[in-house]
Write a protein that holds these residues in place. Sequence first.
Motif, PDB file in Angstrom:
ATOM      1  N   THR A 261     -15.339  -6.148  15.523  1.00  0.00           N
ATOM      2  CA  THR A 261     -15.501  -7.978  14.640  1.00  0.00           C
ATOM      3  C   THR A 261     -16.080  -7.397  13.652  1.00  0.00           C
ATOM      4  O   THR A 261     -15.599  -8.597  12.481  1.00  0.00           O
ATOM      5  CB  THR A 261     -16.292  -8.355  15.457  1.00  0.00           C
ATOM      6  OG1 THR A 261     -17.282  -8.121  15.133  1.00  0.00           O
ATOM      7  CG2 THR A 261     -15.319  -9.044  16.530  1.00  0.00           C
ATOM      8  N   SER A 262     -16.441  -6.105  13.079  1.00  0.00           N
ATOM      9  CA  SER A 262     -17.301  -5.880  11.395  1.00  0.00           C
ATOM     10  C   SER A 262     -16.352  -6.175  10.016  1.00  0.00           C
ATOM     11  O   SER A 262     -15.108  -5.159  10.772  1.00  0.00           O
ATOM     12  CB  SER A 262     -17.980  -5.210  11.714  1.00  0.00           C
ATOM     13  OG  SER A 262     -19.266  -5.103  12.909  1.00  0.00           O
ATOM     14  N   GLN A 263     -16.586  -6.703   9.471  1.00  0.00           N
ATOM     15  CA  GLN A 263     -15.442  -6.663   8.799  1.00  0.00           C
ATOM     16  C   GLN A 263     -16.131  -5.361   7.653  1.00  0.00           C
ATOM     17  O   GLN A 263     -17.048  -5.029   7.466  1.00  0.00           O
ATOM     18  CB  GLN A 263     -15.109  -7.544   7.809  1.00  0.00           C
ATOM     19  CG  GLN A 263     -14.742  -8.303   8.481  1.00  0.00           C
ATOM     20  CD  GLN A 263     -13.793 -10.241   7.332  1.00  0.00           C
ATOM     21  OE1 GLN A 263     -14.098 -10.412   7.016  1.00  0.00           O
ATOM     22  NE2 GLN A 263     -12.768  -9.741   7.922  1.00  0.00           N
ATOM     23  N   ILE A 264     -14.745  -4.157   6.880  1.00  0.00           N
ATOM     24  CA  ILE A 264     -15.622  -3.662   6.144  1.00  0.00           C
ATOM     25  C   ILE A 264     -14.265  -2.934   5.242  1.00  0.00           C
ATOM     26  O   ILE A 264     -12.777  -3.262   5.133  1.00  0.00           O
ATOM     27  CB  ILE A 264     -15.634  -1.557   6.587  1.00  0.00           C
ATOM     28  CG1 ILE A 264     -14.101  -1.909   7.802  1.00  0.00           C
ATOM     29  CG2 ILE A 264     -16.715  -2.075   7.515  1.00  0.00           C
ATOM     30  CD1 ILE A 264     -14.598  -0.349   8.256  1.00  0.00           C
ATOM     31  N   ASN A 265     -14.261  -2.271   4.278  1.00  0.00           N
ATOM     32  CA  ASN A 265     -13.886  -1.739   3.033  1.00  0.00           C
ATOM     33  C   ASN A 265     -12.878  -0.178   3.174  1.00  0.00           C
ATOM     34  O   ASN A 265     -14.317   0.105   3.631  1.00  0.00           O
ATOM     35  CB  ASN A 265     -14.732  -2.011   1.648  1.00  0.00           C
ATOM     36  CG  ASN A 265     -14.722  -3.154   1.023  1.00  0.00           C
ATOM     37  OD1 ASN A 265     -14.595  -4.217   1.992  1.00  0.00           O
ATOM     38  ND2 ASN A 265     -15.424  -3.769  -0.078  1.00  0.00           N
ATOM     39  N   LEU A 266     -11.557  -0.290   3.522  1.00  0.00           N
ATOM     40  CA  LEU A 266     -11.425   1.205   2.958  1.00  0.00           C
ATOM     41  C   LEU A 266      -9.987   1.474   2.347  1.00  0.00           C
ATOM     42  O   LEU A 266      -9.326   0.020   2.180  1.00  0.00           O
ATOM     43  CB  LEU A 266     -10.842   1.221   5.008  1.00  0.00           C
ATOM     44  CG  LEU A 266     -12.368   1.501   6.254  1.00  0.00           C
ATOM     45  CD1 LEU A 266     -11.346   1.195   7.359  1.00  0.00           C
ATOM     46  CD2 LEU A 266     -13.047   2.517   5.900  1.00  0.00           C
ATOM     47  N   PHE A 267      -9.556   2.597   2.284  1.00  0.00           N
ATOM     48  CA  PHE A 267      -8.340   2.402   1.469  1.00  0.00           C
ATOM     49  C   PHE A 267      -7.350   3.399   2.644  1.00  0.00           C
ATOM     50  O   PHE A 267      -7.484   3.854   3.159  1.00  0.00           O
ATOM     51  CB  PHE A 267      -9.193   3.924   0.550  1.00  0.00           C
ATOM     52  CG  PHE A 267      -9.488   3.249  -0.683  1.00  0.00           C
ATOM     53  CD1 PHE A 267      -9.023   3.407  -1.609  1.00  0.00           C
ATOM     54  CD2 PHE A 267     -11.124   3.582  -0.499  1.00  0.00           C
ATOM     55  CE1 PHE A 267     -10.084   2.134  -2.920  1.00  0.00           C
ATOM     56  CE2 PHE A 267     -11.816   3.527  -2.209  1.00  0.00           C
ATOM     57  CZ  PHE A 267     -11.157   2.807  -2.940  1.00  0.00           C
ATOM     58  N   ILE A 268      -6.534   2.443   2.252  1.00  0.00           N
ATOM     59  CA  ILE A 268      -5.515   2.291   3.018  1.00  0.00           C
ATOM     60  C   ILE A 268      -3.969   2.914   2.362  1.00  0.00           C
ATOM     61  O   ILE A 268      -3.575   2.735   1.750  1.00  0.00           O
ATOM     62  CB  ILE A 268      -4.481   0.547   4.178  1.00  0.00           C
ATOM     63  CG1 ILE A 268      -6.149  -0.025   4.956  1.00  0.00           C
ATOM     64  CG2 ILE A 268      -3.785   1.488   5.110  1.00  0.00           C
ATOM     65  CD1 ILE A 268      -7.021   1.286   5.485  1.00  0.00           C
ATOM     66  N   PRO A 269      -3.565   3.872   2.960  1.00  0.00           N
ATOM     67  CA  PRO A 269      -2.179   4.702   2.858  1.00  0.00           C
ATOM     68  C   PRO A 269      -0.738   3.666   2.286  1.00  0.00           C
ATOM     69  O   PRO A 269      -1.006   3.124   3.084  1.00  0.00           O
ATOM     70  CB  PRO A 269      -1.642   5.914   3.163  1.00  0.00           C
ATOM     71  CG  PRO A 269      -2.813   5.470   4.585  1.00  0.00           C
ATOM     72  CD  PRO A 269      -3.451   4.687   4.104  1.00  0.00           C
ATOM     73  N   VAL A 270      -0.137   3.877   1.519  1.00  0.00           N
ATOM     74  CA  VAL A 270       1.114   2.665   0.890  1.00  0.00           C
ATOM     75  C   VAL A 270       2.096   4.190   1.511  1.00  0.00           C
ATOM     76  O   VAL A 270       2.219   5.274   1.179  1.00  0.00           O
ATOM     77  CB  VAL A 270       0.948   2.402   0.065  1.00  0.00           C
ATOM     78  CG1 VAL A 270       2.376   1.603  -0.684  1.00  0.00           C
ATOM     79  CG2 VAL A 270       0.278   1.533  -0.788  1.00  0.00           C
ATOM     80  N   GLU A 271       3.102   3.681   2.156  1.00  0.00           N
ATOM     81  CA  GLU A 271       4.218   3.783   2.527  1.00  0.00           C
ATOM     82  C   GLU A 271       5.532   3.152   2.014  1.00  0.00           C
ATOM     83  O   GLU A 271       5.586   2.024   2.223  1.00  0.00           O
ATOM     84  CB  GLU A 271       4.663   4.341   3.860  1.00  0.00           C
ATOM     85  CG  GLU A 271       5.939   4.516   4.629  1.00  0.00           C
ATOM     86  CD  GLU A 271       5.530   4.814   6.139  1.00  0.00           C
ATOM     87  OE1 GLU A 271       6.597   3.848   6.772  1.00  0.00           O
ATOM     88  OE2 GLU A 271       5.128   6.032   6.812  1.00  0.00           O
ATOM     89  N   PHE A 272       5.941   3.670   1.460  1.00  0.00           N
ATOM     90  CA  PHE A 272       7.216   3.529   1.099  1.00  0.00           C
ATOM     91  C   PHE A 272       8.636   3.646   1.583  1.00  0.00           C
ATOM     92  O   PHE A 272       9.184   4.798   2.414  1.00  0.00           O
ATOM     93  CB  PHE A 272       7.778   4.209  -0.603  1.00  0.00           C
ATOM     94  CG  PHE A 272       6.745   3.709  -1.612  1.00  0.00           C
ATOM     95  CD1 PHE A 272       6.724   2.364  -2.118  1.00  0.00           C
ATOM     96  CD2 PHE A 272       5.745   4.649  -1.780  1.00  0.00           C
ATOM     97  CE1 PHE A 272       5.984   2.195  -3.324  1.00  0.00           C
ATOM     98  CE2 PHE A 272       4.633   3.944  -2.909  1.00  0.00           C
ATOM     99  CZ  PHE A 272       4.567   3.261  -3.550  1.00  0.00           C
ATOM    100  N   LEU A 273       9.484   2.752   2.091  1.00  0.00           N
ATOM    101  CA  LEU A 273      10.537   2.979   2.974  1.00  0.00           C
ATOM    102  C   LEU A 273      12.061   3.042   2.224  1.00  0.00           C
ATOM    103  O   LEU A 273      11.472   2.117   1.112  1.00  0.00           O
ATOM    104  CB  LEU A 273      11.140   1.098   3.918  1.00  0.00           C
ATOM    105  CG  LEU A 273       9.235   1.310   4.387  1.00  0.00           C
ATOM    106  CD1 LEU A 273       9.810   0.259   5.482  1.00  0.00           C
ATOM    107  CD2 LEU A 273       9.187   2.833   5.539  1.00  0.00           C
ATOM    108  N   ASN A 274      13.096   2.927   2.574  1.00  0.00           N
ATOM    109  CA  ASN A 274      14.420   3.326   2.098  1.00  0.00           C
ATOM    110  C   ASN A 274      14.639   3.318   0.235  1.00  0.00           C
ATOM    111  O   ASN A 274      15.210   3.408  -0.398  1.00  0.00           O
ATOM    112  CB  ASN A 274      14.781   1.433   1.627  1.00  0.00           C
ATOM    113  CG  ASN A 274      15.147   0.968   3.757  1.00  0.00           C
ATOM    114  OD1 ASN A 274      15.772   1.925   4.310  1.00  0.00           O
ATOM    115  ND2 ASN A 274      14.829  -0.220   3.591  1.00  0.00           N
TER     116      ASN A 274
END
Length: 212
Positions: free
Chosen positions: A102-115
Amino acid sequence: MAGQIPDLIASVRTGTGKGAARQSRREGNVPGIVFGGEADPLPINISFNKLFSLLKAGRFKSTLFNLKVEDHDDVRVICRDVQRHTVKDLPTHVDFMRLRRTSQINLFIPVEFLNEDTCPGLKKGGVLSLVRPEVELVVTAGDIPEKITVDLAGLEVGDVITISAVELPKGSKTTIDRDFVIANIAAPSGLRSADNEAGDDAEEAEIEAEEA
């Protein structure tokens, strides 16, 4: 849940204090400590080469790891501090914090482009210009999203994609409290050159008219 959380292999460090830490470094390790949660702090050793490669890869302090230590249960950890040699700038000690699901953390999440293949702007020769291939989010340790998806369907040359136009993964939020650009569809280089030439011609004509 996101993709596989990377494993981080460590061993128990016997003894504490400066003497034990120096011995650890002589053996090709970096001493560290794991703290937090309901368990007692755990002194550990991590391979210097492994840690150094992870530090060089970047974003070490914002990456969630599955810490594996022999005779201990696996635990999710995040780095909270890396101490370095004052001259050589090499890691000399590392601190990890245990995380509950349940801990909240900061993470970098990759972006994926569709279509991309059907995007009108790209089909006309436009170029997808990435401003943020990753976005830093506040996420829950037990439910980390694998990616942020951006749909390019219907977008034209000159369109700008901001974070407000993207549906964020459930339970997450951005660390930046404003609308920011993720990407845009730039004009083809030939079209940009033509626009620049047209602008130059118009400016020259205006100058000639003023001089006449």
